[in-house]
Design an enzyme around this catalytic site. Structure first.
Site, PDB file in Angstrom:
ATOM      1  N   ASN A   1       0.870  -1.173   0.000  1.00  0.00           N
ATOM      2  CA  ASN A   1       0.000   0.000   0.000  1.00  0.00           C
ATOM      3  C   ASN A   1       0.906   1.221   0.000  1.00  0.00           C
ATOM      4  O   ASN A   1       1.492   1.556   1.026  1.00  0.00           O
ATOM      5  CB  ASN A   1      -0.897  -0.039   1.247  1.00  0.00           C
ATOM      6  CG  ASN A   1      -1.753   1.212   1.370  1.00  0.00           C
ATOM      7  OD1 ASN A   1      -1.779   2.042   0.461  1.00  0.00           O
ATOM      8  ND2 ASN A   1      -2.441   1.340   2.497  1.00  0.00           N
ATOM      9  N   TRP A   2       1.010   1.837  -1.151  1.00  0.00           N
ATOM     10  CA  TRP A   2       1.943   2.964  -1.285  1.00  0.00           C
ATOM     11  C   TRP A   2       1.391   4.246  -0.657  1.00  0.00           C
ATOM     12  O   TRP A   2       2.101   5.249  -0.576  1.00  0.00           O
ATOM     13  CB  TRP A   2       2.293   3.195  -2.758  1.00  0.00           C
ATOM     14  CG  TRP A   2       3.078   2.086  -3.395  1.00  0.00           C
ATOM     15  CD1 TRP A   2       3.444   0.897  -2.811  1.00  0.00           C
ATOM     16  CD2 TRP A   2       3.592   2.045  -4.727  1.00  0.00           C
ATOM     17  NE1 TRP A   2       4.145   0.132  -3.704  1.00  0.00           N
ATOM     18  CE2 TRP A   2       4.258   0.808  -4.894  1.00  0.00           C
ATOM     19  CE3 TRP A   2       3.557   2.931  -5.815  1.00  0.00           C
ATOM     20  CZ2 TRP A   2       4.885   0.452  -6.091  1.00  0.00           C
ATOM     21  CZ3 TRP A   2       4.169   2.577  -7.014  1.00  0.00           C
ATOM     22  CH2 TRP A   2       4.832   1.344  -7.137  1.00  0.00           C
ATOM     23  N   LYS A   3       0.114   4.222  -0.286  1.00  0.00           N
ATOM     24  CA  LYS A   3      -0.546   5.392   0.315  1.00  0.00           C
ATOM     25  C   LYS A   3      -0.325   6.625  -0.589  1.00  0.00           C
ATOM     26  O   LYS A   3      -0.264   6.476  -1.810  1.00  0.00           O
ATOM     27  CB  LYS A   3      -0.051   5.596   1.755  1.00  0.00           C
ATOM     28  CG  LYS A   3      -0.207   4.306   2.585  1.00  0.00           C
ATOM     29  CD  LYS A   3      -0.022   4.487   4.062  1.00  0.00           C
ATOM     30  CE  LYS A   3      -0.203   3.137   4.758  1.00  0.00           C
ATOM     31  NZ  LYS A   3      -0.182   3.245   6.209  1.00  0.00           N
TER      32      LYS A   3
ATOM     33  N   HIS B   1      -9.499   1.168   4.792  1.00  0.00           N
ATOM     34  CA  HIS B   1      -8.244   1.364   5.536  1.00  0.00           C
ATOM     35  C   HIS B   1      -8.520   2.320   6.694  1.00  0.00           C
ATOM     36  O   HIS B   1      -9.326   3.245   6.565  1.00  0.00           O
ATOM     37  CB  HIS B   1      -7.165   1.924   4.602  1.00  0.00           C
ATOM     38  CG  HIS B   1      -5.805   1.875   5.223  1.00  0.00           C
ATOM     39  ND1 HIS B   1      -5.407   2.784   6.181  1.00  0.00           N
ATOM     40  CD2 HIS B   1      -4.776   1.020   5.057  1.00  0.00           C
ATOM     41  CE1 HIS B   1      -4.177   2.470   6.576  1.00  0.00           C
ATOM     42  NE2 HIS B   1      -3.775   1.404   5.911  1.00  0.00           N
TER      43      HIS B   1
ATOM     44  N   GLU C   1      -6.932   4.732   7.757  1.00  0.00           N
ATOM     45  CA  GLU C   1      -6.681   6.131   7.414  1.00  0.00           C
ATOM     46  C   GLU C   1      -7.894   6.734   6.699  1.00  0.00           C
ATOM     47  O   GLU C   1      -8.205   7.915   6.871  1.00  0.00           O
ATOM     48  CB  GLU C   1      -5.392   6.238   6.572  1.00  0.00           C
ATOM     49  CG  GLU C   1      -4.161   5.995   7.453  1.00  0.00           C
ATOM     50  CD  GLU C   1      -2.961   5.412   6.753  1.00  0.00           C
ATOM     51  OE1 GLU C   1      -2.908   5.419   5.509  1.00  0.00           O
ATOM     52  OE2 GLU C   1      -2.057   4.923   7.464  1.00  0.00           O
TER      53      GLU C   1
ATOM     54  N   GLU D   1      -5.289  -4.813  10.510  1.00  0.00           N
ATOM     55  CA  GLU D   1      -4.294  -3.756  10.707  1.00  0.00           C
ATOM     56  C   GLU D   1      -4.618  -2.996  11.991  1.00  0.00           C
ATOM     57  O   GLU D   1      -5.437  -2.064  11.966  1.00  0.00           O
ATOM     58  CB  GLU D   1      -4.312  -2.787   9.526  1.00  0.00           C
ATOM     59  CG  GLU D   1      -3.954  -3.440   8.205  1.00  0.00           C
ATOM     60  CD  GLU D   1      -3.371  -2.430   7.228  1.00  0.00           C
ATOM     61  OE1 GLU D   1      -2.289  -2.694   6.717  1.00  0.00           O
ATOM     62  OE2 GLU D   1      -3.987  -1.371   7.015  1.00  0.00           O
TER      63      GLU D   1
ATOM     64  N   GLY E   1       2.622   2.380  10.864  1.00  0.00           N
ATOM     65  CA  GLY E   1       3.611   3.453  10.758  1.00  0.00           C
ATOM     66  C   GLY E   1       4.301   3.798  12.062  1.00  0.00           C
ATOM     67  O   GLY E   1       4.954   4.832  12.162  1.00  0.00           O
TER      68      GLY E   1
ATOM     69  N   SER F   1       3.477  -2.016  10.468  1.00  0.00           N
ATOM     70  CA  SER F   1       4.915  -2.083  10.775  1.00  0.00           C
ATOM     71  C   SER F   1       5.531  -3.435  10.434  1.00  0.00           C
ATOM     72  O   SER F   1       6.407  -3.924  11.151  1.00  0.00           O
ATOM     73  CB  SER F   1       5.170  -1.712  12.236  1.00  0.00           C
ATOM     74  OG  SER F   1       4.800  -0.369  12.474  1.00  0.00           O
TER      75      SER F   1
ATOM     76  N   GLY G   1       2.979  -1.095   4.317  1.00  0.00           N
ATOM     77  CA  GLY G   1       2.992   0.335   4.045  1.00  0.00           C
ATOM     78  C   GLY G   1       4.408   0.819   3.761  1.00  0.00           C
ATOM     79  O   GLY G   1       4.933   0.670   2.657  1.00  0.00           O
ATOM     80  N   GLY G   2       5.060   1.369   4.784  1.00  0.00           N
ATOM     81  CA  GLY G   2       6.376   1.981   4.607  1.00  0.00           C
ATOM     82  C   GLY G   2       7.390   1.095   3.901  1.00  0.00           C
ATOM     83  O   GLY G   2       8.108   1.555   2.997  1.00  0.00           O
TER      84      GLY G   2
END
Ligand code: 13P
Length: 243
Positions: free
Chosen positions: A12-14, A97, A99, A167, A173, A205, A226-227
């Site tokens: 997930n590149w967000k 998600h 977010e 999640e 993150g 994470s 993610g990251g």
């Protein structure tokens, strides 16, 4: 892992990458994907979905989006329909998600309507669930996840190969993860709720250093990254840890 289910490692590149970076990252993932046995998916921002889907056609890396609208078309300025994403070459869409639940007030009912639209368009929905830190500390994690799944998965979700991602909000993150016992407990409860055929991803994470241990847990059928998905070598290392 769950016997019989092929692991899915999804990035997930967000809201990250400019065009050049997205292209380079996607190319690097494809270049390193040769020995990966897991199914690979990258989910870039909307503007890059069509371009990357075209670029990755014929590779083993699929392209997905990070949201869609519940309607096929109409007066919804700024929104994107599932049918459009499918038409652009996307195969999956991340929905609900945390977010989006936080930034856009998405409720379970909205996520369910979006997932329904995704299924109708031929996209595989990846529905995200997970408790906040306050909810975990209050001992409500299982109850919250159960409620989100009950409220967010439309009819036909399991039969169409829909995916659920656990999640925990507080793990996203932050560099923090639940204990292996806690992840296994949530995944066992999700398994009991959705049945044997649905892939259950863990996200929050996940890094090359903890991926093998998390992916080895029962009922963890992949990861939503993610990251670490923004660094091709890290994303591929996680994918390789899936077997
Ligand atoms: P991080 O891997 O950066 O914690 O993000 C997880 C996530 O939100 C994936 O959807």
């Amino acid at each position: 892992m769950t016997p019989g289910l092929r692991p899915l490692i999804a990035g997930n590149w967000k809201m990250n990458t400019l065009v050049r970076e997205a292209v380079d990252l996607a190319k690097a993932v494809v270049a390193g994907s040769g020995s990966v046995k897991a199914e690979l998916l990258v989910c870039p921002p909307f503007p890059y979905v069509a371009g990357l889907a075209g670029m990755l056609a014929g590779s083993t890396v699929a392209v997905g989006a990070q949201d869609c609208h519940a309607r096929d078309k109409g007066a919804h300025t700024g929104d994107v329909a599932a049918t459009m994403l499918r038409d652009c070459g996307a195969t999956h869409v991340i929905l609900g998600h945390s977010e989006r639940r936080a930034d856009h007030g998405e409720t379970d009912a909205m996520v369910k309507a979006k997932a329904s639209a995704a299924l109708a368009a031929g996209l595989v929905p990846i529905v995200c669930v997970g408790e906040t830190l306050a909810q975990r500390e209050a001992g409500q994690a299982l109850e919250v996840v159960h409620g989100q799944i009950a409220g967010s998965l439309p009819e036909g979700f399991v039969a169409a190969g829909g995916v659920v991602a656990y999640e925990p909000v507080w793990a996203i993150g932050t560099g923090k993860t639940p204990t292996e016992e806690d992840i296994a407990a949530v995944h066992a409860a999700m398994r009991a709720q959705v049945g044997a055929a649905t892939r259950l991803l863990y996200g929050g994470s996940m890094k090359p250093g903890n991926a093998a241990a998390i992916l080895a847990l029962p009922n963890v059928d992949g990861g939503l990254i993610g990251g670490a998905a923004l660094v091709a070598a890290d994303f591929l290392a996680i994918a390789k840890a899936a077997g």
